[in-house]
Design a protein around this motif. Structure first.
Motif, PDB file in Angstrom:
ATOM      1  N   LEU B 204      12.147   3.539   5.650  1.00 14.26           N
ATOM      2  CA  LEU B 204      10.731   3.809   5.384  1.00 14.26           C
ATOM      3  C   LEU B 204       9.990   2.515   5.071  1.00 14.26           C
ATOM      4  CD1 LEU B 204      11.164   7.041   3.226  1.00 14.26           C
ATOM      5  CD2 LEU B 204      10.551   6.894   5.640  1.00 14.26           C
ATOM      6  N   GLY B 205      10.682   1.560   4.422  1.00 11.25           N
ATOM      7  CA  GLY B 205      10.084   0.261   4.129  1.00 11.25           C
ATOM      8  C   GLY B 205       9.704  -0.467   5.415  1.00 11.25           C
ATOM      9  N   LEU B 206      10.618  -0.409   6.386  1.00  8.20           N
ATOM     10  CA  LEU B 206      10.321  -1.043   7.674  1.00  8.20           C
ATOM     11  C   LEU B 206       9.152  -0.352   8.370  1.00  8.20           C
ATOM     12  CD1 LEU B 206      13.963  -1.564   8.993  1.00  8.20           C
ATOM     13  CD2 LEU B 206      12.355  -3.353   8.284  1.00  8.20           C
ATOM     14  N   LEU B 207       9.132   0.996   8.223  1.00 13.38           N
ATOM     15  CA  LEU B 207       8.081   1.758   8.893  1.00 13.38           C
ATOM     16  C   LEU B 207       6.708   1.529   8.257  1.00 13.38           C
ATOM     17  CD1 LEU B 207       9.919   5.182   9.427  1.00 13.38           C
ATOM     18  CD2 LEU B 207       9.221   3.572  11.206  1.00 13.38           C
ATOM     19  N   SER B 208       6.701   1.098   6.973  1.00 13.10           N
ATOM     20  CA  SER B 208       5.407   0.979   6.297  1.00 13.10           C
ATOM     21  C   SER B 208       4.741  -0.371   6.546  1.00 13.10           C
ATOM     22  CB  SER B 208       5.559   1.249   4.795  1.00 13.10           C
ATOM     23  OG  SER B 208       6.619   0.511   4.275  1.00 13.10           O
ATOM     24  N   ARG B 209       5.404  -1.169   7.352  1.00 16.99           N
ATOM     25  CA  ARG B 209       4.866  -2.499   7.635  1.00 16.99           C
ATOM     26  C   ARG B 209       3.402  -2.469   8.075  1.00 16.99           C
ATOM     27  NH1 ARG B 209       7.300  -7.776   9.956  1.00 16.99           N
ATOM     28  NH2 ARG B 209       5.371  -8.970   9.951  1.00 16.99           N
ATOM     29  N   PHE B 210       3.067  -1.530   8.951  1.00 22.20           N
ATOM     30  CA  PHE B 210       1.703  -1.519   9.497  1.00 22.20           C
ATOM     31  C   PHE B 210       0.849  -0.402   8.911  1.00 22.20           C
ATOM     32  CE2 PHE B 210       4.554  -3.210  12.816  1.00 22.20           C
ATOM     33  CZ  PHE B 210       4.077  -4.510  12.811  1.00 22.20           C
ATOM     34  N   SER B 211       1.243   0.153   7.791  1.00 25.43           N
ATOM     35  CA  SER B 211       0.484   1.311   7.297  1.00 25.43           C
ATOM     36  C   SER B 211      -0.930   0.893   6.890  1.00 25.43           C
ATOM     37  CB  SER B 211       1.220   1.995   6.154  1.00 25.43           C
ATOM     38  OG  SER B 211       1.650   1.068   5.228  1.00 25.43           O
ATOM     39  N   LEU B 212      -1.823   1.835   7.040  1.00 18.46           N
ATOM     40  CA  LEU B 212      -3.245   1.522   6.909  1.00 18.46           C
ATOM     41  C   LEU B 212      -3.717   1.546   5.463  1.00 18.46           C
ATOM     42  CD1 LEU B 212      -4.518   3.542   9.977  1.00 18.46           C
ATOM     43  CD2 LEU B 212      -3.864   1.145   9.853  1.00 18.46           C
ATOM     44  N   TRP B 213      -3.103   2.399   4.649  1.00 17.42           N
ATOM     45  CA  TRP B 213      -3.511   2.456   3.249  1.00 17.42           C
ATOM     46  C   TRP B 213      -2.527   1.644   2.406  1.00 17.42           C
ATOM     47  CZ3 TRP B 213      -4.945   6.454   6.379  1.00 17.42           C
ATOM     48  CH2 TRP B 213      -6.244   6.963   6.208  1.00 17.42           C
ATOM     49  N   ARG B 214      -3.036   0.781   1.560  1.00 17.87           N
ATOM     50  CA  ARG B 214      -2.170  -0.056   0.725  1.00 17.87           C
ATOM     51  C   ARG B 214      -2.803  -0.262  -0.639  1.00 17.87           C
ATOM     52  NH1 ARG B 214       0.187  -2.517   5.675  1.00 17.87           N
ATOM     53  NH2 ARG B 214       1.578  -3.949   4.662  1.00 17.87           N
ATOM     54  N   ILE B 215      -1.974  -0.647  -1.594  1.00 16.94           N
ATOM     55  CA  ILE B 215      -2.506  -1.010  -2.915  1.00 16.94           C
ATOM     56  C   ILE B 215      -3.257  -2.334  -2.775  1.00 16.94           C
ATOM     57  CG2 ILE B 215      -1.905  -1.683  -5.275  1.00 16.94           C
ATOM     58  CD1 ILE B 215      -1.251   1.199  -4.868  1.00 16.94           C
ATOM     59  N   HIS B 216      -4.479  -2.341  -3.295  1.00 19.43           N
ATOM     60  CA  HIS B 216      -5.269  -3.562  -3.188  1.00 19.43           C
ATOM     61  C   HIS B 216      -5.634  -4.054  -4.594  1.00 19.43           C
ATOM     62  CE1 HIS B 216      -8.132  -6.508  -1.897  1.00 19.43           C
ATOM     63  NE2 HIS B 216      -9.120  -5.903  -2.562  1.00 19.43           N
ATOM     64  N   ARG B 217      -5.431  -5.360  -4.796  1.00 19.57           N
ATOM     65  CA  ARG B 217      -5.747  -5.934  -6.111  1.00 19.57           C
ATOM     66  C   ARG B 217      -7.030  -6.760  -5.985  1.00 19.57           C
ATOM     67  NH1 ARG B 217      -3.746 -10.753  -9.187  1.00 19.57           N
ATOM     68  NH2 ARG B 217      -2.946 -11.417  -7.172  1.00 19.57           N
TER      69      ARG B 217
END
Lengths: 288, 543
Positions: B204-217
């Motif tokens: 799942l970590g590999l799959l999340s490489r291009f995910s659109l929603w992410r934690i933003h600081r």
């Protein structure tokens, strides 16, 4: 050191010393292990009371019905015996013991017919039985046996309690037969019951040649049953010592003629259209 | 309602659902519940079996339900759905005695967290050649196996809730202590299993490489207090450069940030993020090499072919051994559902590749004639969904004959009528086929006292014997039975057939063609299954 503290500390040690002494004394087993002494086992074993009903020596001991309707046959045969009221009193808890040893469909004749079981249970209800228990300790996996034999469905329909042979349901029971002294027995249903009715199919058996109402009680034993074949005839004749049932029903509506006691094919089964009810297992099985 | 509360509700729901499915995976309660659904949505199971078999077996297509949202959101599965992750989070929380600063330090990223990617690569290397090993550490398989083999038997001891006749599982203590160890490791490193070992997490970590929603600081608001690390489940460094591949999307950091500097944003600026998992190429190559080499090393040890062990009696409907090892994920659902306790998790009986796969042990149980539940719950088709007709070889399957799991043999030196002039033949009594595979002959012998006695001595008819093992199970010679079932004669493999006339077996359908890896997937017989597997034989068909 203060005197108070000296007393407290010495007292603690003293208590520990006394504790070990008392503990050892209580736990000490001078005989060297109860499990090696048969008399201890026998003393701890339970006995089954007689479930038979005394109706005098002139009472009908056996009745035979022939026909195709299981319900009518059960009614007719028990009617001939003097009616169900002779055996079941209002408020009784009745244990019905079918033979559900194998995981088989009812038509294959390896297990008690659910229709016969249901008819007997209905009569018991009419006589005012408070509770009906259906129990067996099958050879195959219990839940599968009760499900596929149709016995679970029959028990559910009549509102009877199905008692499964769980580990905690077994007790050592004193049988006092020729072969069996005490044996691990499916005791829980016996303990709960006032009356016991055995309902056995009429079957071929590879070693005993026939399996009927006496051999049916094999299904209430636990433990190392696979040793029984070494003295099977003696074991079966011990069953009347173990259980004195209120009534036995020999279900020969369908008879397993060969490949017993498991059967497995319709070609092993013959239509018997007969039902025998009696208080004397030996008489019933002799007829069978 | 805060999003973390929603998450908690989701976790409780899925944990409950897992417990429920675990409980109902049993003869009396199974009905039509989709008990395999957790394994079917598991993308690791789907991808790995697709690598080994080049097909996606039946329900495994459900993995898209999890895979696609992961491509958008990241590893939300780990902290919203995964029952094993929830178990670790819960126990870690329950036994946590750290101070706030200790908590913060325990949730910083460590290099050892890359280990899971190497594990995944190694298992992938083995899978390329057809050795499916992901089940050793796949969290759903691991948890289900732990429950089946260790937890439920333990809970059953005082309560009798799970079995009518208590089940035993060989080497249950290994599985039990492994579970205990992995849970205990949460005290050393929080979410130890999830962060360090989990190959599904790595996938799942590999799959999340291009995910659109992410934690933003928001670096303008951030005061670098590191409080966001207090309860960071994945150790994904939200306080500095986010590691999306490690983020469990638990939202604790957003909750804990006193300055609202963190948010879960659509397509945030990727600058400063640690892109993808941090793994070294050399180590990755080494891991892949170890995995790939494990295939020839273990296959040439001979456990699958020339040196196959007689104890490896596979459940009815199993595909041929090499195809079996391409499919079995060692989840042990078959062992859980088996009503007689005949199925046991293998240790080394089937070779190093077969650890925790199901084998039949006739001392603990026997194969119930009218039962196909093991195939019914198998999520990957290692055990095919066969019908009762097919198992028994009746109706339209008459020509193929029954599915045989092995053949019974007498040990005449231990058998009571053969060796000790003592009557017995319990084996013949319980033999379930009609006509019985076990038959007997009466002989008159002279015993040691010179008396003539008639004895009944049993024999096996190997044409009729299906290898169910009830004879062995009921044999009174308790330790080393006088009749024993071994794998020879099993339908699934031509190589292991016994009688010349019967080597055809059920070829062309499930279980046939020993050596073919395509024995599963699209075979037509699986469409004729009964939904519950509890089919009663129709009287007209058995006639």
């Amino acid at each position: 050191m203060k005197r108070r503290e000296f007393l407290r500390r010495a007292g603690m040690t003293g208590l520990a010393v006394a504790g070990s002494g008392v503990g050892a004394g209580l736990l000490h087993d001078p005989r060297g292990g109860d499990q090696f002494f048969r008399d201890v086992q026998v003393a701890a074993a339970k006995t089954l009371p007689s479930f038979a009903v005394d109706s005098g020596s002139s009472a009908v001991a056996m009745a035979i019905a022939r026909g195709t309707d299981a319900g009518a046959m059960v009614r007719a045969a028990i009617g001939e015996m003097g009616g169900i009221a002779r055996f079941i009193r209002p408020g009784d808890t009745v244990l019905l013991k079918p033979n559900v040893a194998f995981d088989r469909a009812p038509l294959l004749g390896a297990t008690t017919s659910p229709a016969v079981l249901k008819a007997v249970a209905e009569l018991c209800r009419e006589a005012g039985a408070k509770k009906i228990i259906v129990a067996d300790n099958p050879i195959n996996q219990p839940e599968g046996c009760f499900f596929k034999s149709g016995i679970k469905a029959a028990a559910d329909e009549i509102g009877a309690e199905l008692m499964l042979p769980r580990r905690s349901s077994f007790e050592e029971v004193k049988i006092d037969g020729e072969v069996l002294g005490t044996w691990t027995t499916f005791y829980e249903p016996f303990a709960a019951a006032d009356k016991v009715i055995g309902i056995a199919p009429c079957k071929d058996h590879n070693l005993c040649s026939g399996s009927m109402t006496m051999k049916n009680w094999y299904g209430m034993l636990g433990g190392r049953r696979n040793q029984f074949h070494q003295a099977i005839h003696g074991i079966i004749s011990d069953f009347p010592h173990m259980v004195k049932p209120t009534l036995v029903v020999l279900d020969a509506t369908r008879v397993l003629m060969r490949n017993g006691p498991t059967g497995g094919s319709l070609s092993d089964v013959a239509v018997g259209d007969t039902l025998v009810v009696g208080t004397d297992m030996v008489a019933v099985d002799t007829f069978g | 309602m805060r999003i973390t509360v929603v998450r908690l509700i989701s976790q409780i729901f899925f944990m409950g659902l897992f417990f429920f499915f675990c409980f109902v995976t049993q003869f009396s309660y199974l009905k039509g519940y989709p008990v395999s659904i957790f394994l079917e949505v598991d993308p690791l199971v789907a991808i790995a079996t697709a690598i080994t078999t080049h097909t996606l077996y039946q329900g495994l297509v459900w993995s898209l339900v999890l895979l696609i949202p992961t491509l958008f959101l990241g590893r939300f599965f780990c902290n919203w759905i995964c029952p094993y992750g929830i178990l670790h989070q819960f126990t870690g929380w329950l036994f946590n005695r750290r101070t706030i600063t200790e908590n913060i330090d325990s949730n910083r990223y460590r290099k050892v967290f890359a280990l899971k990617y190497y594990i995944l690569i190694g298992m992938g290397g083995a899978a390329l050649f057809g050795s499916l090993q992901i089940g050793l550490l796949d969290p759903i398989s691991l948890l289900f196996r732990s429950f089946t083999v260790a937890v439920l038997p333990t809970l059953d001891m005082p309560t009798e809730w799970f079995y009518v006749r208590p089940h035993v599982h060989q080497l249950g203590w290994v599985v039990g202590f492994l579970l205990f160890f992995l849970i205990g490791m949460n005290l050393v490193i929080p979410r130890f299993f999830c962060r360090v070992l989990c190959p599904l997490g790595a996938t799942l970590g590999l799959l999340s490489r291009f995910s659109l929603w992410r934690i933003h600081r928001d670096t303008d608001k951030c005061v670098d207090c590191d409080l966001c690390l207090q309860r960071c489940e994945g150790a994904s460094d939200p306080h500095t450069n986010l590691r999306k591949s490690e983020c469990f999307v638990c939202f604790n950091c957003i909750d804990d940030c006193p300055h609202d500097a963190l948010s879960f944003d659509f397509m945030p600026d990727l600058k400063g993020e640690v892109a993808g998992p941090q793994i070294s190429g050399r180590r990755a190559v080494m891991a892949g090499l170890i995995g790939a080499l494990s295939f020839p090393f273990s296959r040439r040890s001979g456990d699958v072919d020339e040196l196959f062990k007689k104890e490896v009696v596979r459940p009815p409907g199993s595909v041929a051994e090499d195809a079996f090892l391409e499919r079995c994920i060692k989840c042990d659902q078959c062992i859980r559902v088996c009503p007689t306790n005949v199925l046991q998790p293998a240790m080394l009986e089937g070779g190093i590749e077969g650890v925790w796969t199901p084998i039949m042990n006739m001392r603990t149980g026997y194969c119930e004639l009218n039962c196909t539940l093991c195939g019914e719950v198998c999520p990957t088709g290692a055990i095919q969904k066969i019908s009762i007709e097919q198992k028994l070889g009746i109706g339209q399957f008459t020509d193929l004959g029954p599915v045989k799991t092995g053949t019974a043999f007498y040990d005449r030196g231990r058998c009571l009528p053969w060796a000790m002039d003592t009557p017995c033949v319990v084996c013949e009594e319980v033999c379930p086929t009609s006509p019985k595979a076990i038959y007997s002959r009466e002989v008159e012998i002279t015993n040691r006292w010179g008396e003539k006695v008639v004895l009944t001595r049993p024999y096996v008819d190997p044409e009729v014997c299906i290898g169910c093992g009830i004879c062995e199970h009921e044999c009174p010679v308790q330790d080393h039975r006088a009749i024993r079932v071994t794998a020879v004669g099993e339908t699934r493999s031509k190589e292991r057939s016994l009688l010349l006339g019967m080597s055809g077996g059920q070829e062309g359908c499930c279980g046939g063609g020993g050596g073919s890896s395509s024995a599963g997937g699209g075979c037509g017989c699986s469409s004729k299954k009964e939904s519950s597997g509890l089919l009663q034989i129709d009287a007209t068909e058995s006639a």
